[in-house]
Design a protein around this motif. Structure first.
Motif, PDB file in Angstrom:
ATOM      1  N   GLU A 201       0.832  -1.309  -0.085  1.00  0.00           N
ATOM      2  CA  GLU A 201       0.012   0.010   0.047  1.00  0.00           C
ATOM      3  C   GLU A 201       0.862   1.332   0.179  1.00  0.00           C
ATOM      4  O   GLU A 201       0.451   2.129  -0.535  1.00  0.00           O
ATOM      5  N   ALA A 202       2.006   0.924   0.610  1.00  0.00           N
ATOM      6  CA  ALA A 202       2.752   2.270   0.835  1.00  0.00           C
ATOM      7  C   ALA A 202       3.983   2.500  -0.397  1.00  0.00           C
ATOM      8  O   ALA A 202       4.618   3.727  -0.289  1.00  0.00           O
ATOM      9  N   PHE A 280      11.996   4.754  -4.202  1.00  0.00           N
ATOM     10  CA  PHE A 280      10.695   3.729  -3.985  1.00  0.00           C
ATOM     11  C   PHE A 280       9.880   4.408  -3.043  1.00  0.00           C
ATOM     12  O   PHE A 280      10.182   4.574  -1.903  1.00  0.00           O
ATOM     13  N   ASP A 281       8.427   4.754  -3.238  1.00  0.00           N
ATOM     14  CA  ASP A 281       7.828   5.370  -2.458  1.00  0.00           C
ATOM     15  C   ASP A 281       6.348   4.933  -2.981  1.00  0.00           C
ATOM     16  O   ASP A 281       6.057   3.903  -3.956  1.00  0.00           O
ATOM     17  N   CYS A 282       5.165   5.626  -2.544  1.00  0.00           N
ATOM     18  CA  CYS A 282       4.110   5.269  -2.957  1.00  0.00           C
ATOM     19  C   CYS A 282       3.581   5.779  -4.337  1.00  0.00           C
ATOM     20  O   CYS A 282       2.550   5.298  -4.748  1.00  0.00           O
ATOM     21  N   LEU A 305       3.971  11.631  -8.699  1.00  0.00           N
ATOM     22  CA  LEU A 305       4.354  12.877  -7.575  1.00  0.00           C
ATOM     23  C   LEU A 305       3.285  13.093  -6.355  1.00  0.00           C
ATOM     24  O   LEU A 305       2.930  14.211  -6.297  1.00  0.00           O
ATOM     25  N   MET A 306       2.653  11.824  -6.152  1.00  0.00           N
ATOM     26  CA  MET A 306       1.679  12.147  -5.237  1.00  0.00           C
ATOM     27  C   MET A 306       2.588  12.364  -3.650  1.00  0.00           C
ATOM     28  O   MET A 306       4.089  11.717  -3.481  1.00  0.00           O
ATOM     29  N   PHE A 307       1.849  13.085  -2.793  1.00  0.00           N
ATOM     30  CA  PHE A 307       2.693  13.313  -1.357  1.00  0.00           C
ATOM     31  C   PHE A 307       2.444  11.933  -0.632  1.00  0.00           C
ATOM     32  O   PHE A 307       1.408  11.504  -0.489  1.00  0.00           O
TER      33      PHE A 307
END
Length: 320
Positions: A201-202, A280-282, A305-307
């Motif tokens: 999810e993250a 690597f992120d959401c 580019l979501m926070f």
């Protein structure tokens, strides 16, 4: 048919008898208080080895396992490399095989092969592999390495079998002349590299590709390398217009993509991009190295580019 059997090594330790005399206080003996009495302790017996669980392979039977999800296929222009366990002897042979690769799961298993039984492990992704086979009864071991150059249009294999002095190793290949593997116009070849822990999810996977947006077919050489310099995926590919070849990184891992192309005069142009763990992120993200009309490259990274916030804190709160 797969069957499992337990192979227990014979225990060699038996309880030893106590030797010598142990004087007891107040037993009336003259030696009881002379200060010279000794107590002989018995060492622990040698523990019996744990049973070894093995997959039984019957006479004439052939078991096959697959490592990786392509792009090599038995019927394609790019063939897999096969790793074989073969038992030509009359006695059963119990061996443990360990096939490891830089990114992604390999194959580890113990087999009991009857006479004329075979185990075949098919390696599908051109990469660096370490192959280790251990004879369970004798502890003899043999290790071989396989690299991306072992993958082309030929059928190739590395075979392990019981030998007089341990484990015998042999290898062979058909001898066809092979050109670079071709990706058709507007086609794509993509492999998964990693332990498969992404997506969550993250955190999302990161894609890294080489693309040919020009109007002419081009041959490129590329390698996805770990920080230790091992090749997780690599080779030479002929990319027709619109074609691309790449990988989806399914674990958080630093990877460097090195790409090279040559012009008609043989001069080489190179490009290197590194994917850091911080990328690597959401967000859904990708890095593409594109061929340019002037013989060079253009690298570009895209992201939604979501926070994402504090991913570590969010995961901790969720677990609580």
């Amino acid at each position: 048919m797969q069957r499992r059997t337990l192979l227990a090594a014979a225990g060699t330790g038996l309880a030893a008898a106590l030797t010598g005399c142990i004087a007891s206080a107040g037993d009336g003996s003259d030696d009881a208080d002379d200060g010279n009495s000794t107590t002989e302790t018995t060492p622990d017996p040698t523990p019996t080895p744990e049973p070894v669980e093995a997959v039984s392979v019957a006479t004439g039977e052939r078991l096959t396992a697959v490592v990786g999800n392509g792009p090599a296929s038995d019927d394609g222009a790019l063939k897999p490399h096969h790793v074989r366990l073969e038992n030509p002897t009359d006695e059963p042979w119990t061996a443990r095989i360990d096939v490891s690769r830089p990114l992604g799961s390999g194959h580890v298993e113990t087999y009991e092969l009857a006479h004329d039984a075979t185990v075949n492990v098919s390696l599908r992704v051109p990469a660096d592999y370490e192959l280790t086979v251990t004879d369970i009864d004798s502890d003899a071991a043999a290790t071989e390495s396989v690299g991306p150059d072992s993958f082309d249009c030929n059928r190739s294999w590395t075979a392990f079998s019981p030998g007089d002095d341990g484990i015998s190793v042999s290898g062979a290949s058909t001898r066809m002349a092979c050109g670079p593997n071709t990706v058709a116009a507007d086609g794509a070849v993509t492999v998964a590299l990693g332990d498969g822990s992404l997506p969550t999810e993250a955190v999302k996977p990161h894609s890294v590709a080489v693309s040919n947006p020009t109007d002419a077919a081009e041959t490129v050489e590329f390698a996805y390398e770990t920080p230790a310099g091992a090749v997780a995926f690599g080779g030479a590919y002929r990319l027709e217009p619109g074609a691309r070849v790449g990988a989806s990184l399914t674990e958080v891992h630093k990877v460097t993509l090195r790409v090279a192309r040559r012009d008609e005069s043989g001069e080489e142009a190179t490009e290197t991009v590194t994917i850091e763990e911080s990328q690597f992120d959401c967000n859904a993200s990708s890095t593409t190295v594109s061929l340019t009309d002037d013989g060079g490259f253009e690298a570009q990274t895209l992201s939604t580019l979501m926070f994402c916030g504090d991913i570590e804190a969010n995961e901790t709160n969720k677990s609580n």
